[in-house]
Design an enzyme around this catalytic site. Structure first.
Site, PDB file in Angstrom:
ATOM      1  N   GLU A 348       0.824  -1.211   0.000  1.00  0.00           N
ATOM      2  CA  GLU A 348       0.000   0.000   0.000  1.00  0.00           C
ATOM      3  C   GLU A 348       0.858   1.260   0.000  1.00  0.00           C
ATOM      4  OE1 GLU A 348      -3.474   0.181   2.550  1.00  0.00           O
ATOM      5  OE2 GLU A 348      -3.137  -1.899   3.112  1.00  0.00           O
ATOM      6  N   ASN A 349       0.153   2.378  -0.040  1.00  0.00           N
ATOM      7  CA  ASN A 349       0.771   3.698   0.041  1.00  0.00           C
ATOM      8  C   ASN A 349       1.897   3.811  -0.982  1.00  0.00           C
ATOM      9  OD1 ASN A 349       1.295   6.283   0.888  1.00  0.00           O
ATOM     10  ND2 ASN A 349       2.003   5.737   2.925  1.00  0.00           N
TER      11      ASN A 349
END
Length: 530
Positions: A348-349
């Site tokens: 993620e991110n």
């Protein structure tokens, strides 16, 4: 998971909700600034940082982004955009930097769910605000890696959360000799904030498993990555943070909910490509006894585990491990420690669709070493299914010869604009099935056989969303009718009512914020058997 938003937001509940809580206490507009060490050479490196050219010059932006004369934080212009569909209205700028140096990124933002950050090899830095009714400062600092020569600065909003503004952006730090900023195509990112909890004790561990060989760089997969057979078993795993968010004892979970399948979250990098729980240097996998004891207790109860690498916060191993071989060896250390037959990739991110050659190269090596290893890829959702970044990750895995056995969708945190939560979650899942048909050339039944549907109990990080016990029951019938590979949720740490005498976050990491009995949501999940 949901470390959303712990992914939480979620994913998956991790340290981002802690940021919200801290900001509320400090009274700084619902955000927490992350300050870095001072830098002697502090040069503004962004081109057109306040959009004072009256255009998006120097930036690569979504078609939804525009420059306006009001409202502005300073000067005569500012960025304004309204995310829609699977477009989070992102603007990016690629900037040349100096290796092994410290940089600070700041900006003025307004609106709900606005994100500011930088991605790039050796960099994981971001900050966000869930609500800024007036112009508010976001700030984050990071240190570049030994081989980092550029980073990508981004600012974006969130699906279904309305118009946001950005102004007076600044990336300060040492400028490379003859260096500067340059624009590059905009990747579609969709982070899911999450919150971080406090650690609690677990049972003592038993003897650690014996080591196995590290994958070799020359190996190649033995099965086709484009058409893996559906994986069976492990149909209803629940996410558990074994060291955070006041985890319940395994014996209590098993005896009172019947659950014995767990996705343990999260293993991250504590520095120098070293796997550690929650990226904490005091909790390296190599010397762990606490989580190992939980794994042994789960298996003694007739169950099994998978370990999730990543989450929204911290540094995923693929960011710092400099090669596929090094990353495969780091993953293998965890596989060997806990005798895993399954792993989950929750990139993620800044790790979403980043450094893919290294990451999929590592997975290809692991699958060559152990063709029976089951690999799931967890992806945050938009209102229309996979984000472009998620589709790109899958396509690159296909191109690179890495097998994905299950695509696990975070079927929450995309925001509910209308209709019911059940209908929205079903619509997103159906959209992903159609997207998998296109990517892999599958029919719908085959796509469902490789799909994991992950929910979030109670309040999610999106105030418009609410998953009740009734919602879980409705969606249980939906996945049963379609024979999904997996039905799970983030997370069992939250499967209990909140103590009314204690102040809790909107989407608390250790309780659901809805009226319930212990393990109400888990008891629904465990009914699913494919």
């Amino acid at each position: 998971m949901i470390e959303k938003p712990a992914r939480g937001q979620v994913r998956r509940f991790r340290r981002e909700l802690l940021a919200v809580c801290t900001a509320a206490v400090l009274g700084v507009g619902g955000l927490m600034a992350v300050d870095g060490s001072a830098q002697a050479d502090s040069t503004q490196l962004l081109v057109n940082p306040g959009f004072e050219s009256g255009s998006l010059s120097g930036w690569s932006c979504s078609p939804l982004d525009t420059v306006v004369t009001a409202p502005v934080a300073s000067g005569g212009y500012a960025l304004s955009a309204t995310p829609a569909g699977q477009d989070d209205a992102q603007c990016t700028q690629t900037v040349a930097v100096v290796p092994n140096s410290t940089y600070t990124l700041t900006g003025q933002v307004e609106g709900d769910y606005v994100y500011l950050g930088a991605t790039g090899t050796g960099v994981t830095a971001s900050n966000w605000t869930p609500s800024a009714a007036s112009w508010t400062t976001l700030s984050t600092s990071f240190s570049t890696g030994a081989s980092t020569t550029s980073v990508q600065v981004y600012v974006h909003g969130w699906y279904g959360e309305g118009t946001f503004g950005a102004d007076s952006l600044a990336l300060t730090g040492p400028a490379p000799a003859g260096g500067g900023a340059s624009s590059s195509p905009t990747p579609t990112t969709s982070p899911t904030p999450s919150a971080s909890p406090t650690a609690s004790a677990s049972p003592t561990a038993s003897a650690s498993p014996t080591a196995s060989a590290t994958p070799t760089a020359s190996a190649s997969p033995t099965s086709s990555p484009s058409s893996p057979p559906p994986s069976t078993g492990f149909t209803h795993p629940v996410y558990l943070m074994p060291l955070d968010n006041s985890p319940q004892a395994i014996s209590d979970i098993v005896s009172n909910s019947g659950e014995n399948q767990f996705l343990l979250a999260f293993v991250l990098d504590s520095g120098n490509c070293t796997p550690a729980w929650d990226g904490d240097a005091t909790s390296p996998v190599s010397t762990d006894t606490t989580v190992l004891a939980d794994v042994n207790a789960i298996r003694a109860a007739g169950g099994d585990v998978s370990v999730s690498f990543g989450g929204y916060n911290g540094t995923e191993l693929g960011t710092d491990c400099g090669s596929s071989a090094a990353l495969a060896a780091a993953y293998q250390q965890v596989i060997t420690k806990y005798k895993l037959t399954r792993i989950d990739l929750d990139w993620e991110n800044g790790s979403l669709d980043a450094n893919m050659a290294v990451r999929w190269g590592a997975i290809k090596l692991l699958e060559a070493e152990d063709p029976s290893l089951q690999v799931s890829l967890t992806i945050p959702m938009t209102t229309v299914g996979l984000p472009d970044t998620g589709k790109d990750e899958i396509q690159q895995a296909i191109n690179d010869g890495a097998r994905i056995d299950r695509v696990n969708i975070m079927d929450f945190d995309f925001g509910l604009d209308s209709g019911t939560e059940t209908a929205a979650a079903e619509g997103v899942a159906n959209d992903v099935v159609a997207q998998l048909e296109t990517l892999y050339g599958w029919n719908a039944a085959t796509a469902w056989a490789h799909l994991g549907v992950q929910l979030m109990n109670g309040h999610t990080d999106q105030p418009s969303e609410l998953f009740t016990q009734s919602t879980f029951t409705d969606l249980l019938g939906f996945v049963q009718a379609n024979h999904a590979a997996q039905f799970s949720y983030w997370d069992i740490n939250r499967d209990r009512a909140c103590d009314p005498s204690v102040v809790h976050n909107w989407a608390d990491g250790a309780c659901s914020s809805v009226t319930q009995n212990p393990y109400d949501f888990t008891k629904i999940i465990t009914q699913y058997n494919g």
